[in-house]
Design a protein around this motif. Structure first.
Motif, PDB file in Angstrom:
ATOM      1  N   UNK A 191       2.536   0.189   0.299  1.00  0.00           N
ATOM      2  CA  UNK A 191       3.762   0.556   0.392  1.00  0.00           C
ATOM      3  C   UNK A 191       4.090   2.018  -0.352  1.00  0.00           C
ATOM      4  N   UNK A 192       4.985   2.726  -0.034  1.00  0.00           N
ATOM      5  CA  UNK A 192       4.977   4.145  -0.371  1.00  0.00           C
ATOM      6  C   UNK A 192       6.510   4.491  -0.524  1.00  0.00           C
ATOM      7  N   UNK A 193       7.024   5.258  -1.423  1.00  0.00           N
ATOM      8  CA  UNK A 193       8.277   5.718  -1.810  1.00  0.00           C
ATOM      9  C   UNK A 193       8.939   6.768  -0.673  1.00  0.00           C
ATOM     10  N   UNK A 194       9.866   6.561  -0.290  1.00  0.00           N
ATOM     11  CA  UNK A 194      10.667   7.509   0.772  1.00  0.00           C
ATOM     12  C   UNK A 194      10.932   8.759  -0.283  1.00  0.00           C
ATOM     13  N   UNK A 195      11.179   8.726  -1.217  1.00  0.00           N
ATOM     14  CA  UNK A 195      11.585   9.892  -2.016  1.00  0.00           C
ATOM     15  C   UNK A 195      10.460  10.017  -3.270  1.00  0.00           C
ATOM     16  N   UNK A 196      10.315  11.144  -4.062  1.00  0.00           N
ATOM     17  CA  UNK A 196      10.011  11.082  -5.085  1.00  0.00           C
ATOM     18  C   UNK A 196      10.414  10.050  -6.197  1.00  0.00           C
ATOM     19  N   UNK A 197       9.656   9.797  -7.161  1.00  0.00           N
ATOM     20  CA  UNK A 197       9.968   8.606  -8.098  1.00  0.00           C
ATOM     21  C   UNK A 197       9.974   9.403  -9.266  1.00  0.00           C
ATOM     22  N   UNK A 198      10.822   8.925 -10.146  1.00  0.00           N
ATOM     23  CA  UNK A 198      11.067   9.585 -11.433  1.00  0.00           C
ATOM     24  C   UNK A 198      10.118   8.700 -12.615  1.00  0.00           C
ATOM     25  N   UNK A 243       9.345   1.923   1.191  1.00  0.00           N
ATOM     26  CA  UNK A 243      10.212   1.135   0.389  1.00  0.00           C
ATOM     27  C   UNK A 243      11.599   0.787   0.727  1.00  0.00           C
ATOM     28  N   UNK A 244      12.221   2.041   1.122  1.00  0.00           N
ATOM     29  CA  UNK A 244      13.609   1.825   1.598  1.00  0.00           C
ATOM     30  C   UNK A 244      13.776   1.037   3.111  1.00  0.00           C
ATOM     31  N   UNK A 245      12.515   0.966   3.832  1.00  0.00           N
ATOM     32  CA  UNK A 245      12.759   0.052   5.038  1.00  0.00           C
ATOM     33  C   UNK A 245      12.602  -1.088   4.703  1.00  0.00           C
ATOM     34  N   UNK A 246      11.862  -1.532   3.673  1.00  0.00           N
ATOM     35  CA  UNK A 246      11.812  -2.953   3.295  1.00  0.00           C
ATOM     36  C   UNK A 246      13.196  -3.480   2.761  1.00  0.00           C
ATOM     37  N   UNK A 247      13.790  -2.340   1.969  1.00  0.00           N
ATOM     38  CA  UNK A 247      15.306  -3.107   1.487  1.00  0.00           C
ATOM     39  C   UNK A 247      16.177  -3.054   2.693  1.00  0.00           C
ATOM     40  N   UNK A 248      16.155  -2.041   3.691  1.00  0.00           N
ATOM     41  CA  UNK A 248      17.366  -2.236   4.491  1.00  0.00           C
ATOM     42  C   UNK A 248      16.999  -3.377   5.379  1.00  0.00           C
ATOM     43  N   UNK A 249      15.911  -3.677   5.889  1.00  0.00           N
ATOM     44  CA  UNK A 249      15.497  -4.880   6.663  1.00  0.00           C
ATOM     45  C   UNK A 249      16.057  -6.275   5.947  1.00  0.00           C
TER      46      UNK A 249
END
Length: 272
Positions: A191-198, A243-249
């Motif tokens: 898993x990898x983030x679509x954006x930078x993570x703070x 990450x966001x793909x999993x959430x959107x699904x």
């Protein structure tokens, strides 16, 4: 969502994304093994295995902090055995520990190259190797590795080839494990983030406060990991997820709550 009585072994969990995942799963009742090096707080980074253990207990989980340097195989073996002895097994491994150096070939010292390979590749391999016997007996066993989809666009190889290939190695290990461990019903995904993570790494190494403000919080990765771990291991394996793909699904399409600056411009992460 419940992870009651499931044991999650997380490397590099003393801060940042690893800590966020630990707290998210602890809130769902998991046993959390916090396997990391930090036992004394570095003011620049924050967090130790003990501070995270305390937070895990407050969140509702059971914590086992273990100091371990994943460059040392004996420490890995001891940590895995202690986790299994304490909680009766290991159900999930999250390979979160990683080293970064965004420099070109001439500007990458040998010791930094070695560090990235010792942690990102060799360390990830050895932690997984020693967890496999317990995962074979685990409850819906998963291996999740924090690494990107393999993207051979020259820009990523040309910009920082040593770091890039170390992270791609982690993703290829994932694909190999998915096939190798299929007969045992063990899932392996990255898993990898679509954006930078703070995280502290973003602030201290990559872009300072300006980049922090264009990032999402680690909570997005924690929520995505939790959703991924709900999937049936035998039928969800061999994927390089975002990450966001999993959430959107899962029907979660409003991601503004994860932005450090809601409504602001987001910075895409590397390799995407």
């Amino acid at each position: 969502m419940t992870f009651q009585n499931r044991t999650i072994f997380i490397t590099g969990a003393s801060r940042g994304i690893g800590e966020a995942i630990a707290l998210r799963l602890a809130a769902a009742g998991a046993n959390i093994v916090i396997a990391a090096k930090s036992v004394e707080e570095d003011p620049r980074l924050g967090g130790t295995i003990y501070s995270v253990a305390e937070a895990v207990e407050k969140a509702g989980g059971k914590a086992l902090p273990i100091q371990v340097d994943i460059r040392e195989e004996a420490q890995i073996q001891a940590a895995v055995q202690k986790a299994a002895d304490t909680f009766g097994g290991i159900d999930v491994l999250i390979n979160n520990a990683s080293a970064i150096q965004l420099t070109n070939t001439e500007q990458t010292p040998a010791k930094r190259f070695d560090l990235m390979y010792d942690i990102n590749v060799r360390g990830t391999f050895l932690v997984t190797q020693h967890c496999i016997p317990w995962l074979k007996k685990g409850n819906n066993p998963h291996i999740i590795t924090l690494s990107p989809p393999v993207n051979l666009a020259p820009v990523w190889l040309g910009s920082h080839v040593a770091y890039t290939i170390s992270k791609y190695n982690m993703s290829m290990l994932t694909l190999g494990w998915a096939e190798e461990l299929k007969p045992f019903g063990i899932a392996a995904n990255s898993i990898w983030p679509a954006t930078t993570i703070a995280t502290a790494a973003i602030r201290n190494l990559l872009g300072g406060e300006a980049l922090m403000q264009r990032s999402r919080t680690p909570a997005i990765m924690a929520d995505a990991v939790a959703l991924l771990l709900e999937k049936t291991a035998a039928t969800c394996s061999g994927n390089n997820f975002i990450d966001e793909t999993i959430l959107k699904e899962a029907g979660i399409t409003d991601l503004e709550k994860y932005a450090v600056t809601p409504g602001g411009k987001l910075q895409p992460d590397l390799f995407l």
